[in-house]
Write a protein that holds these residues in place. Structure first.
Motif, PDB file in Angstrom:
ATOM      1  N   ARG A   1       0.924  -1.059   0.175  1.00  0.00           N
ATOM      2  CA  ARG A   1      -0.531   0.035   0.025  1.00  0.00           C
ATOM      3  C   ARG A   1       1.172   0.800   0.061  1.00  0.00           C
ATOM      4  O   ARG A   1       0.713   1.970  -1.010  1.00  0.00           O
ATOM      5  CB  ARG A   1      -0.896  -0.215   1.138  1.00  0.00           C
ATOM      6  N   SER A   2       2.269   1.348   0.773  1.00  0.00           N
ATOM      7  CA  SER A   2       2.936   2.280   0.786  1.00  0.00           C
ATOM      8  C   SER A   2       4.065   2.589   0.466  1.00  0.00           C
ATOM      9  O   SER A   2       4.387   3.544  -0.209  1.00  0.00           O
ATOM     10  CB  SER A   2       2.962   2.636   2.725  1.00  0.00           C
ATOM     11  N   GLY A   3       4.726   1.453  -0.223  1.00  0.00           N
ATOM     12  CA  GLY A   3       5.858   1.743  -0.824  1.00  0.00           C
ATOM     13  C   GLY A   3       6.205   2.090  -1.771  1.00  0.00           C
ATOM     14  O   GLY A   3       7.056   2.710  -1.793  1.00  0.00           O
ATOM     15  N   PRO A   4       4.298   2.625  -3.142  1.00  0.00           N
ATOM     16  CA  PRO A   4       4.627   2.967  -4.250  1.00  0.00           C
ATOM     17  C   PRO A   4       5.669   4.390  -4.341  1.00  0.00           C
ATOM     18  O   PRO A   4       5.945   5.719  -3.957  1.00  0.00           O
ATOM     19  CB  PRO A   4       3.653   2.819  -4.694  1.00  0.00           C
ATOM     20  N   VAL A   5       4.793   5.390  -2.796  1.00  0.00           N
ATOM     21  CA  VAL A   5       5.003   6.233  -2.692  1.00  0.00           C
ATOM     22  C   VAL A   5       6.525   6.663  -1.866  1.00  0.00           C
ATOM     23  O   VAL A   5       7.266   7.785  -2.345  1.00  0.00           O
ATOM     24  CB  VAL A   5       4.327   7.096  -1.263  1.00  0.00           C
ATOM     25  N   LEU A   6       6.998   5.761  -0.851  1.00  0.00           N
ATOM     26  CA  LEU A   6       8.633   6.069  -0.488  1.00  0.00           C
ATOM     27  C   LEU A   6       9.732   5.509  -2.792  1.00  0.00           C
ATOM     28  O   LEU A   6      10.309   6.187  -2.119  1.00  0.00           O
ATOM     29  CB  LEU A   6       8.903   5.151   0.230  1.00  0.00           C
ATOM     30  N   VAL A   7       8.946   4.594  -3.044  1.00  0.00           N
ATOM     31  CA  VAL A   7      10.329   4.257  -4.052  1.00  0.00           C
ATOM     32  C   VAL A   7      10.318   5.051  -4.838  1.00  0.00           C
ATOM     33  O   VAL A   7      10.638   6.736  -5.164  1.00  0.00           O
ATOM     34  CB  VAL A   7       8.826   3.349  -5.148  1.00  0.00           C
ATOM     35  N   ALA A   8       8.600   6.706  -4.843  1.00  0.00           N
ATOM     36  CA  ALA A   8       8.405   7.297  -6.127  1.00  0.00           C
ATOM     37  C   ALA A   8       9.959   8.613  -5.503  1.00  0.00           C
ATOM     38  O   ALA A   8      10.808   9.695  -6.158  1.00  0.00           O
ATOM     39  CB  ALA A   8       7.308   8.543  -5.929  1.00  0.00           C
ATOM     40  N   LEU A   9       9.541   8.514  -4.136  1.00  0.00           N
ATOM     41  CA  LEU A   9      10.535   9.434  -3.250  1.00  0.00           C
ATOM     42  C   LEU A   9      12.006   9.314  -2.989  1.00  0.00           C
ATOM     43  O   LEU A   9      12.746  10.314  -3.276  1.00  0.00           O
ATOM     44  CB  LEU A   9       9.797   9.939  -1.334  1.00  0.00           C
ATOM     45  N   GLU A  10      12.070   8.392  -3.736  1.00  0.00           N
ATOM     46  CA  GLU A  10      13.753   7.742  -3.319  1.00  0.00           C
ATOM     47  C   GLU A  10      14.455   7.896  -4.247  1.00  0.00           C
ATOM     48  O   GLU A  10      15.300   8.649  -4.367  1.00  0.00           O
ATOM     49  CB  GLU A  10      13.837   6.599  -2.922  1.00  0.00           C
TER      50      GLU A  10
END
Length: 240
Positions: free
Chosen positions: A180-189
Motif C-alpha cells: 500500500r505505502s511502498g510506491p510513495v516511498l519508491v517515488a520519493l527515493e
C-alpha cells in the motif's frame, strides 16, 4: 502465525525465520538513521551542503561514532537479507523473480554499507578546499575511491531492493503495508536520488554543492523509512 490450533512445524519455522528477518531489518533501519544525531551533536558540518559520509571521515571528531553506526546498520540489514534469501532458496513456491531480486538488493545494500564503515574518507572535501584539491589531484588515500565504489553499490542495492520488493508485494499479494505505502516511498527515493546525483555532478564540475547534503540526507532517510516499512510488513505477515 496461525491461532486456530497448534502450528505445524513448517509454519513454526517460517514464523521464527521471518520474525528474525523483521527484527534484523528493523534494527538496521534504526541504526541507519544515526546521522540525525548531527541535529544535537556539534559536528561542525553543514547538513545542507556536506556528504552524509563526511560525518564518518577520519579527521572528524565524531567519525568513529558514525562509522560504528554505519557498520552496525549494514551488518544487521545484510544478515536480515541473507536470512530471507536462504528461506526463499529452500521454498520453491516463494522463489519468485521480484522477491529474489528485491532481497538480493537489500543484502547487497547491507554488505556495501558495512564496507563503507571500513573505507572512510580521510577528510571532508565539501568543506575543506585543500581536501577537495587533493582528491581532484588523486593525492588522497585509496579509500576515497573504494568508498565511492562501496557507496555506489550500497545505493544501487537499495534501489533494486526498494523497487523490486515493492513490485513483489503488489504483484504477489504479500506484505500488505509495503504494497500500500511502498510506491510513495519508491517515488520519493527516486526523486531524492536524481537530486543527489545531479548535485554530485555539479560539485565535481566545480559549480558548487547545489544543496548536496540535503538531497543525500533525504535519499538515505527514505531508504531507512522503506526498510522500516519492510520490517513492519514482514513482522505482520511472517509466513513462507
Amino acid at each position: 502465525m496461525p491461532t486456530n490450533g497448534p502450528p505445524s512445524n513448517k509454519a513454526w519455522k517460517a514464523w521464527k525465520t521471518w520474525s528474525a528477518v523483521a527484527a534484523l531489518i528493523g534494527l538496521g533501519a534504526a541504526a541507519y538513521t544515526a546521522w540525525v544525531l548531527e541535529v544535537v551533536l556539534s559536528t561542525g558540518l553543514n547538513p545542507i551542503e556536506t556528504y552524509v559520509s563526511e560525518l564518518a571521515a577520519q579527521d572528524q571528531p565524531l567519525g568513529g561514532l558514525f562509522r560504528a553506526t554505519d557498520f552496525t546498520a549494514g551488518l544487521l540489514v545484510f544478515l536480515g537479507g541473507l536470512l530471507a534469501l536462504a528461506r526463499l532458496a529452500r521454498h520453491a513456491d516463494s522463489r519468485r523473480f521480484w522477491s529474489v531480486a528485491g532481497w538480493a538488493g537489500v543484502t547487497l545494500f547491507g554488505a556495501a554499507t558495512a564496507a563503507d564503515a571500513w573505507l572512510p574518507l580521510s577528510c571532508a572535501p565539501t568543506v575543506d578546499p585543500e581536501c577537495a584539491a587533493r582528491e581532484t589531484a588523486g593525492l588522497v588515500p585509496a579509500t576515497h575511491q573504494a568508498h565511492a565504489v562501496s557507496s555506489s553499490l550500497a545505493m544501487a542495492g537499495a534501489l533494486v531492493g526498494i523497487v523490486a520488493l515493492t513490485v513483489a508485494a503488489r504483484r504477489y499479494g504479500r506484505l500488505g503495508p509495503l504494497a500500500r505505502s511502498g510506491p510513495v516511498l519508491v517515488a520519493l527515493e527516486l526523486l531524492a536520488t536524481v537530486w543527489t546525483l545531479t548535485a554530485i555532478a555539479m560539485f565535481t564540475a566545480g559549480h558548487g554543492t547545489w544543496a548536496l547534503g540535503a538531497g543525500q540526507r533525504l535519499q538515505v532517510l527514505f531508504v531507512a523509512l522503506w526498510l522500516g516499512l519492510l520490517a513492519y510488513s514482514v513482522h505482520k505477515e511472517r509466513r513462507t
